[in-house]
Design a protein around this motif. Structure first.
Motif, short mmCIF file in Angstrom:
data_model
loop_
_atom_site.label_atom_id
_atom_site.label_comp_id
_atom_site.label_asym_id
_atom_site.label_seq_id
_atom_site.Cartn_x
_atom_site.Cartn_y
_atom_site.Cartn_z
N GLU A 114 3.68 18.94 28.50
CA GLU A 114 4.41 17.57 28.11
C GLU A 114 3.10 16.69 27.65
N GLU A 115 1.88 17.25 28.29
CA GLU A 115 0.74 16.34 27.91
C GLU A 115 -0.63 17.43 28.23
N LEU A 116 -1.54 17.37 27.35
CA LEU A 116 -2.64 18.14 27.36
C LEU A 116 -3.78 17.20 27.89
N ILE A 117 -4.67 17.52 28.77
CA ILE A 117 -5.65 16.59 29.11
C ILE A 117 -7.03 17.39 28.66
N THR A 118 -7.73 16.86 27.90
CA THR A 118 -9.08 17.43 26.85
C THR A 118 -10.24 16.76 27.31
N ASP A 119 -11.37 17.48 27.24
CA ASP A 119 -12.56 16.97 27.33
C ASP A 119 -12.98 16.15 26.27
N ILE A 120 -14.16 15.55 26.06
CA ILE A 120 -14.59 14.94 25.02
C ILE A 120 -14.71 15.71 23.79
N GLU A 121 -14.82 17.19 23.77
CA GLU A 121 -15.04 17.94 22.71
C GLU A 121 -13.56 18.40 22.36
N GLY A 122 -12.38 18.02 22.95
CA GLY A 122 -11.14 18.32 22.61
C GLY A 122 -10.60 19.72 23.05
N ASN A 123 -11.32 20.39 24.06
CA ASN A 123 -10.96 21.49 24.80
C ASN A 123 -10.06 21.21 25.93
N ILE A 124 -9.05 21.89 25.93
CA ILE A 124 -7.83 21.68 26.96
C ILE A 124 -8.44 22.10 28.16
N LYS A 125 -8.17 21.18 29.26
CA LYS A 125 -8.66 21.27 30.56
C LYS A 125 -7.55 21.41 31.53
N LYS A 126 -6.73 20.53 31.28
CA LYS A 126 -5.24 20.42 32.13
C LYS A 126 -4.15 20.36 31.28
N VAL A 127 -2.98 20.81 31.90
CA VAL A 127 -1.67 20.59 31.23
C VAL A 127 -0.64 19.83 32.26
N VAL A 128 0.02 18.97 31.78
CA VAL A 128 0.83 18.22 32.46
C VAL A 128 2.35 18.60 32.14
N MET A 129 2.94 19.26 33.10
CA MET A 129 4.43 19.54 33.08
C MET A 129 5.54 19.36 34.00
N ASP A 130 6.48 19.31 33.59
CA ASP A 130 7.69 18.77 34.55
C ASP A 130 7.57 19.81 35.73
#
Length: 73
Positions: A16-32
């Motif tokens: 549902e949402e991707l949490i990235t670091d300042i370089e744009g690398n995906i670090k976490k995923v938010v899901m139902d």
């Protein structure tokens, strides 16, 4: 969430949402949570199928034979 994150979430079916670091690398995923549980169940099902395929050519043991095999270990 910026536009890049919205586009990227389309690549990940449960995200549902991707949490990235300042370089744009995906670090976490938010899901139902219900989707998370469905995903876990699918992974467990796949693991069971793989385990069943691994032993499909073996001859089944009766209860006493199975106990004897366990005692050997």
């Amino acid at each position: 969430m910026n536009n890049t994150d919205q586009i990227q979430t389309n690549k990940y079916p449960f995200a549902e949402e991707l949490i990235t670091d300042i370089e744009g690398n995906i670090k976490k995923v938010v899901m139902d949570f219900q989707e998370y549980l469905r995903l876990l169940e699918a992974l467990e099902d796949e693991g069971l199928i793989l385990a069943m395929k691994e032993v499909e050519s073996e001859t089944p043991l009766n209860f006493d034979q199975a106990l004897a095999e366990l005692e050997k270990e």
